[in-house]
Design an enzyme around this catalytic site. Structure first.
Site, PDB file in Angstrom:
ATOM      1  NE  ARG A  75      -3.313   2.493   2.692  1.00 16.26           N
ATOM      2  CZ  ARG A  75      -3.183   3.309   3.747  1.00 16.26           C
ATOM      3  NH1 ARG A  75      -2.545   2.912   4.833  1.00 16.26           N
ATOM      4  NH2 ARG A  75      -3.725   4.497   3.723  1.00 16.26           N
ATOM      5  CG  HIS A 119      -0.909   8.833   3.684  1.00 20.21           C
ATOM      6  ND1 HIS A 119      -1.096   7.469   3.866  1.00 20.21           N
ATOM      7  CD2 HIS A 119      -0.469   9.296   4.881  1.00 20.21           C
ATOM      8  CE1 HIS A 119      -0.773   7.139   5.115  1.00 20.21           C
ATOM      9  NE2 HIS A 119      -0.375   8.237   5.745  1.00 20.21           N
ATOM     10  CD  GLU A 164      -4.386   7.381  10.052  1.00 19.11           C
ATOM     11  OE1 GLU A 164      -3.817   8.425  10.443  1.00 19.11           O
ATOM     12  OE2 GLU A 164      -4.074   6.263  10.462  1.00 19.11           O
ATOM     13  CE1 TYR A 295       0.375   2.357  13.482  1.00 17.02           C
ATOM     14  CE2 TYR A 295      -1.588   3.520  12.750  1.00 17.02           C
ATOM     15  CZ  TYR A 295      -0.352   2.975  12.478  1.00 17.02           C
ATOM     16  OH  TYR A 295       0.168   3.046  11.214  1.00 17.02           O
ATOM     17  CD  GLU A 353      -1.364   3.796   8.101  1.00 18.74           C
ATOM     18  OE1 GLU A 353      -1.064   4.237   9.240  1.00 18.74           O
ATOM     19  OE2 GLU A 353      -1.584   4.536   7.128  1.00 18.74           O
TER      20      GLU A 353
HETATM   21  C1  FCB Z   1      -0.912   6.936  10.915  1.00 18.67           C
HETATM   22  C2  FCB Z   1      -0.525   7.495   9.563  1.00 18.67           C
HETATM   23  C3  FCB Z   1       0.812   7.041   9.062  1.00 18.67           C
HETATM   24  C4  FCB Z   1       1.818   6.940  10.182  1.00 18.67           C
HETATM   25  C5  FCB Z   1       1.270   6.106  11.311  1.00 18.67           C
HETATM   26  C6  FCB Z   1       2.231   5.886  12.440  1.00 18.67           C
HETATM   27  O1  FCB Z   1      -1.724   7.849  11.571  1.00 18.67           O
HETATM   28  O2  FCB Z   1      -1.489   7.151   8.595  1.00 18.67           O
HETATM   29  O3  FCB Z   1       1.206   7.914   8.051  1.00 18.67           O
HETATM   30  O4  FCB Z   1       2.194   8.192  10.589  1.00 18.67           O
HETATM   31  O5  FCB Z   1       0.110   6.718  11.807  1.00 18.67           O
END
Ligand code: FCB
Length: 466
Positions: A75, A119, A164, A295, A353
């Site tokens: 990606r 992005h 995001e 995350y 991600e």
């Molecule tokens: C996300 C972003 C990516 C990177 C990660 C750690 O928010 O999409 O670009 O910064 O966090």
């Protein structure tokens, strides 16, 4: 144990400004990130994306690394200002050719490209016209999307419109930590609405795109962070609902339920406008999949000083944290995936991600063959098993993308925070596989079977073949 479905994508992710470098090469225009990073005081250490990982020149080597890691998907994002230097109008052929060559090479190596259109690196020329605050941006973005579909649509099957929206709005227009660095409760809800409209326009553009296509599928990438109340007190519970509305439901409610959460009026106060009802039809244009970035979770309490949500994330004394101070909480990935399915949509999901930063050196000795990162191995092991647990609950997850292939420019943190499977030496640009890269390769080769066992240690993993 539940197996990963056939065809599951084992990928890694990057984004243009974070890895490419050479931001103005071959006719590209400046982006808001180029400007922001060159404004003193905005990025830690004064770091910029001028060199980044030099991927603009080393892309072929990077594709070889992906092959060695046995990834079957990659990606990446297109820099809008590389292909349209002023954001609209004049096309920069050299920029299109760069992405076209990259896609060809990926396909030759059996790696499926997933292309993100936005992005965070808005062409600076469009920011000068108002950027995400101008409603016309939906049309500008739709035209840019159409250009990319026409250029790559015969070879790219997976498209993501916007990465995001919450971060773009919260960092760019509310708290000002990210480009373009504004701080306004009036601007934030409007920027959010225009991002969603632009997404709708780009979905419509894919459906209308002329010419041969490889059955292109399009979605959006939303970052989710479940909010849990730090206590049972009513004020903390209410703060948690506000934080959840502002972070998670703002975007998904609009996309799938056709409205915004009621709490946003409380959060933004007089900054919260009326939005035309008809806009939600465009925002909700049916997509083919949903991308989720995950995350951490947020343990939340009431905090009258936290503007504008009056909610803060608090420390959990029982948890482990990454170098960005993000709580490690793999179970919340399982429940996030199930929550999306239950509350919003049966669409296929991709984890677009997931990953972690830990403290690692900026340079390695020239003869270093590896960098041991056991905490990242444990993080990936736990989160991949969390994805599998969601699949066991019947959630239709079709792929996982580790963030990130490379140590890269981590926005306001510059190069100080490292997420890569591959270490990137800040002086020589040399790539060195971390233990996590070797682990992830075994995951891909075994189609997830190695996740049945405990997280392996370095000595148990095969060296990378040439
Ligand atoms: C996300 C972003 C990516 C990177 C990660 C750690 O928010 O999409 O670009 O910064 O966090």
């Amino acid at each position: 144990m539940t197996a990963f479905p056939p065809g599951f994508l084992w990928g890694a992710a990057t984004s243009a400004y974070q890895v490419e470098g050479s931001p103005l090469a071959d006719g590209a225009g400046p982006s808001i990130w180029h400007r922001f990073a060159h404004t003193p005081g905005r990025v830690v250490n004064g770091d910029t994306g001028d060199v980044a990982c030099d991927h603009y020149r080393r892309w072929a080597e990077d594709v070889e690394w992906m092959r060695r890691l046995r990834l079957n998907a990659y990606r990446f994002s297109v820099s809008w200002a590389r292909v349209l230097p002023e954001g609209k109008g004049r096309v920069n052929r050299a920029g299109l050719d760069f992405y076209s060559r990259l896609v060809d090479r990926l396909l030759e190596r059996g790696i499926a490209p997933m292309v993100t259109l936005y992005h965070w690196d808005l062409p600076a020329a469009l920011d000068d016209l108002g950027g995400w605050l101008d409603r016309d941006i939906a049309g500008w973005f739709g035209d840019y999307a159409e250009l990319m579909y026409r250029t790559l649509g015969d070879r790219v099957a997976l498209w993501a419109t916007i990465n995001e929206p919450w971060v773009i709005v919260d960092g760019g227009y509310l708290h000002g930590a990210l480009a373009p660095g504004h701080k306004s409760a009036f601007e934030a809800p409007r920027a959010a609405h225009h991002l969603l409209l632009a997404h709708g326009a780009a979905v419509e553009a894919l459906r209308a795109a002329p010419g041969p296509r490889s059955g292109g599928r399009v979605g959006i990438v939303i970052n989710l962070e479940p909010k849990d109340s730090a206590s049972e007190r009513e004020e903390d519970l209410a703060a948690t609902r506000r934080a959840d509305a502002q972070f998670n439901r703002h975007y998904l409610d609009a996309l799938f339920l056709g409205s915004y959460p009621a709490e946003l009026g409380e959060v933004y106060g007089e900054g919260w406008p009326e939005f035309p009802e008809a806009d939600f039809r465009r925002i909700g244009t049916p997509m083919d999949y949903l991308g989720i970035n995950y995350y951490s979770r947020g343990l939340t309490e009431n905090d009258p000083t936290a503007w504008p949500t009056r909610a803060s994330t608090v420390h959990n004394p029982d948890a482990e944290y990454t170098a960005l101070d993000w709580e490690i909480h793999p179970e919340s990935l399982t429940r996030t995936l199930a929550w999306v399915r239950d509350r919003y949509t049966p669409l296929p999901l991709y984890v677009t991600e997931n990953g972690a930063a830990f403290d690692e050196p900026a340079t390695l000795p020239e003869n270093a063959r590896t960098l041991d990162d056991p905490r990242r191995v444990a993080y990936l092991h736990a989160h991949l098993n969390a994805v599998r647990a969601a699949i066991a609950q019947g959630v239709d997850v079709r792929g996982y993308f580790a963030w990130s292939l490379l140590d890269n420019f981590e926005w306001g943190h510059g190069y100080a925070k490292r997420f890569g499977l591959l270490h990137v030496d800040r002086e020589s640009m040399r790539r060195t596989p971390k233990t996590s890269a070797r682990f992830y390769r075994q995951v891909a080769i075994s189609h997830g079977a190695v996740l049945d066992g405990p997280a392996p240690v370095e000595a148990e993993l095969e060296a990378l073949p040439g």
